[in-house]
Design a protein around this motif. Structure first.
Motif, mmCIF file in Angstrom:
data_model
loop_
_atom_site.group_PDB
_atom_site.id
_atom_site.type_symbol
_atom_site.label_atom_id
_atom_site.label_comp_id
_atom_site.label_asym_id
_atom_site.label_seq_id
_atom_site.Cartn_x
_atom_site.Cartn_y
_atom_site.Cartn_z
ATOM 1 N N MET A 174 41.633 -6.857 14.983
ATOM 2 C CA MET A 174 41.397 -6.920 16.228
ATOM 3 C C MET A 174 40.400 -8.100 16.602
ATOM 4 O O MET A 174 40.512 -8.919 17.439
ATOM 5 N N ARG A 175 39.196 -8.102 15.650
ATOM 6 C CA ARG A 175 38.458 -9.300 15.680
ATOM 7 C C ARG A 175 38.954 -10.366 15.256
ATOM 8 O O ARG A 175 38.520 -11.549 15.907
ATOM 9 N N THR A 176 39.858 -10.290 14.410
ATOM 10 C CA THR A 176 40.374 -11.769 14.040
ATOM 11 C C THR A 176 40.977 -12.511 15.080
ATOM 12 O O THR A 176 41.029 -13.612 15.219
ATOM 13 N N ALA A 177 41.719 -11.506 15.834
ATOM 14 C CA ALA A 177 42.712 -12.046 17.180
ATOM 15 C C ALA A 177 41.738 -12.651 18.209
ATOM 16 O O ALA A 177 42.206 -13.609 18.675
ATOM 17 N N THR A 178 40.310 -12.275 18.264
ATOM 18 C CA THR A 178 39.647 -12.955 19.130
ATOM 19 C C THR A 178 38.764 -14.188 18.709
ATOM 20 O O THR A 178 38.182 -14.624 19.297
ATOM 21 N N ALA A 179 38.876 -14.420 17.252
ATOM 22 C CA ALA A 179 38.111 -15.418 16.729
ATOM 23 C C ALA A 179 38.866 -16.443 16.424
ATOM 24 O O ALA A 179 38.400 -17.753 16.351
ATOM 25 N N PHE A 191 34.698 -19.296 19.769
ATOM 26 C CA PHE A 191 33.908 -18.601 18.422
ATOM 27 C C PHE A 191 33.542 -19.485 17.744
ATOM 28 O O PHE A 191 32.246 -19.611 17.040
ATOM 29 N N LEU A 192 34.147 -20.926 17.715
ATOM 30 C CA LEU A 192 33.393 -22.053 16.982
ATOM 31 C C LEU A 192 32.200 -22.306 17.533
ATOM 32 O O LEU A 192 31.007 -22.772 16.825
ATOM 33 N N GLY A 254 36.922 -25.583 13.604
ATOM 34 C CA GLY A 254 37.711 -25.016 14.706
ATOM 35 C C GLY A 254 38.449 -25.997 15.621
ATOM 36 O O GLY A 254 38.226 -27.380 15.497
ATOM 37 N N ARG A 255 39.370 -25.318 16.344
ATOM 38 C CA ARG A 255 40.128 -26.161 17.216
ATOM 39 C C ARG A 255 39.262 -26.157 18.440
ATOM 40 O O ARG A 255 39.157 -25.067 19.238
ATOM 41 N N MET A 256 38.899 -27.278 19.188
ATOM 42 C CA MET A 256 38.248 -27.288 20.267
ATOM 43 C C MET A 256 39.128 -27.338 21.583
ATOM 44 O O MET A 256 39.001 -26.687 22.714
ATOM 45 N N GLY A 257 40.436 -27.678 21.498
ATOM 46 C CA GLY A 257 41.316 -27.555 22.425
ATOM 47 C C GLY A 257 42.514 -28.708 22.417
ATOM 48 O O GLY A 257 41.848 -29.733 21.683
ATOM 49 N N GLY A 262 36.760 -29.458 16.002
ATOM 50 C CA GLY A 262 35.259 -29.886 15.685
ATOM 51 C C GLY A 262 34.937 -28.966 14.272
ATOM 52 O O GLY A 262 35.366 -27.983 13.925
ATOM 53 N N LEU A 263 34.014 -29.642 13.581
ATOM 54 C CA LEU A 263 33.565 -29.396 12.344
ATOM 55 C C LEU A 263 32.239 -29.382 12.444
ATOM 56 O O LEU A 263 31.432 -30.460 12.898
ATOM 57 N N LEU A 264 31.465 -28.272 11.690
ATOM 58 C CA LEU A 264 29.990 -28.118 11.781
ATOM 59 C C LEU A 264 29.789 -28.143 10.092
ATOM 60 O O LEU A 264 30.223 -27.445 9.196
ATOM 61 N N VAL A 265 28.950 -29.187 9.762
ATOM 62 C CA VAL A 265 28.863 -29.223 8.285
ATOM 63 C C VAL A 265 27.478 -28.919 7.653
ATOM 64 O O VAL A 265 26.326 -29.584 8.219
ATOM 65 N N LEU A 266 27.329 -27.963 7.224
ATOM 66 C CA LEU A 266 25.974 -27.341 6.590
ATOM 67 C C LEU A 266 25.491 -28.056 5.297
ATOM 68 O O LEU A 266 26.320 -28.437 4.568
ATOM 69 N N ASP A 267 24.276 -28.205 5.241
ATOM 70 C CA ASP A 267 23.310 -29.027 4.323
ATOM 71 C C ASP A 267 24.095 -30.487 4.036
ATOM 72 O O ASP A 267 24.574 -30.624 2.843
ATOM 73 N N ALA A 268 24.147 -31.198 5.084
ATOM 74 C CA ALA A 268 25.094 -32.383 4.872
ATOM 75 C C ALA A 268 24.324 -33.516 4.402
ATOM 76 O O ALA A 268 23.128 -33.543 4.591
ATOM 77 N N HIS A 269 24.744 -34.305 3.471
ATOM 78 C CA HIS A 269 24.317 -35.582 3.172
ATOM 79 C C HIS A 269 25.095 -36.655 3.333
ATOM 80 O O HIS A 269 26.275 -36.603 3.217
#
Length: 343
Positions: A174-179, A191-192, A254-257, A262-269
């Motif tokens: 159920m949670r996967t369906a909402t995310a 969710f993104l 994630g898909r913005m539409g 859109g991508l968020l890159v953690l610890d980016a260089h």
């Protein structure tokens, strides 16, 4: 079963490890989501571990999540569990089939001579675990109970493992369906954006976050030429390239539409990020999806990216990072498309 510990508490999450012989492994983005991003599933895991401890009397119960290298503990009850690599974990054995995995005394079984939980504190002897699966059937981890004394399960206790698994897997479905965006299987827009805000808030001062916007070039013309069903298939294939990038790097995708991602890159260089995004751009072009309405003849993407170093001033400003990335995307489009522009 008479068991020892009484200092029940929830402990912090640990890294985990996954690969079951012959089983499809769950995408790492799902593990990332379960580890960091979903309070509802955290509460579900906690309730399951508490119920399992009450029914079995085991000293320690937990949900274990598995990725390719590590074993991540969630909602431990009984004690905070040490970091264990997957290769030296009991859970790696437990997820190799769908049956309840039970070891009555690990000290009498030579298979576990190198297992850290058996050879070091808490010196596990009794261990029982049942594999958990994601909605598409991939192994996610296991529901487990363990104790420093030998033990066994009766039929009622064995049944509880299966009932709790059904509860967890149903909640996960159920949670996967909402995310998850149903077309691309990436995170959906809501969710993104929630994940981006949370990760930005949790980042430490000095961390560098990469904000990325990806747009499929001339996609309206693609739909007009080939039809919406072909357009959906195209977006799924483009998203698969993005997911591969996210799986190989610390990226939330994630898909913005529509045709925008859109991508968020953690610890980016900077150099690493630019290389990753160039690889993504080339990966889409190398799909060689015919696009007669594009001057390039195949489906391509334009990418804009921006880097933000986290400080007290920038901490609330995750939207500013994506606004800069959006401006960089405009430059990519203005300069011919099928390119990466770093703000």
């Amino acid at each position: 079963m008479q068991l020892a510990y009484s200092n029940d508490r929830l402990a912090s999450r640990m890294p985990a490890d996954p690969s079951a012989a012959g089983e499809a492994e769950v995408e790492s983005s799902v593990i990332e989501w379960l580890l960091h991003d979903d309070q509802v599933m955290r509460e579900c895991f906690t309730h399951a571990a508490e119920i399992l401890k009450s029914v079995t009397g085991a000293a320690i119960t937990a949900i274990v999540l598995l990725d390719e290298e590590h074993q991540h503990y969630r909602a431990e009850v009984g004690m905070a569990m040490p970091l264990v690599s997957r290769a030296r974990s009991l859970a790696d054995y437990a997820v190799r089939d769908d049956e309840l995995f039970v070891i009555e005394d690990a000290h009498r079984d030579t298979r576990f001579n190198d297992c850290m939980l058996v050879q070091r504190h808490p010196f596990v002897r009794f261990y029982a675990a049942l594999a958990l699966r994601a909605p598409h059937g991939e192994i996610v981890g296991a529901l487990c109970a363990m104790d420093p004394q030998p033990g066994r399960l009766d039929d009622g206790q064995r049944g509880v493992f299966h009932h709790l698994r059904a509860m967890i897997e149903n909640d996960l479905k159920m949670r996967t369906a909402t995310a998850i965006d149903p077309l691309t299987q990436l995170y959906n827009r809501r969710f993104l954006l929630e994940s981006i805000a949370r990760r930005w808030k949790e980042a430490r001062d000095g961390d560098v976050m990469g904000s990325v916007v990806v747009d499929v070039d001339w996609f309206k013309q693609y739909n007009d030429t080939y039809g919406h069903q072909a357009g959906d298939h195209c977006l799924r294939r483009v998203a698969s390239v993005m997911q591969a990038a996210a799986d190989n790097e610390r990226i939330v995708a994630g898909r913005m539409g529509g045709e925008e991602f859109g991508l968020l890159v953690l610890d980016a260089h900077p150099a690493v990020l630019e290389h990753t995004l160039e690889t993504l751009r080339r990966g889409v072009a190398e799909l060689a999806i015919e696009h007669r309405a594009s001057p390039l003849g195949v489906v391509t993407v334009s990418i804009g990216a921006a880097l933000t170093r986290i400080t007290e001033l920038s901490r609330p400003a995750h939207r500013d990072g994506f606004a800069s990335a959006d401006r960089a995307l405009y430059s990519s489009k203005h300069n011919g498309r099928n390119r990466v522009t770093m703000a």
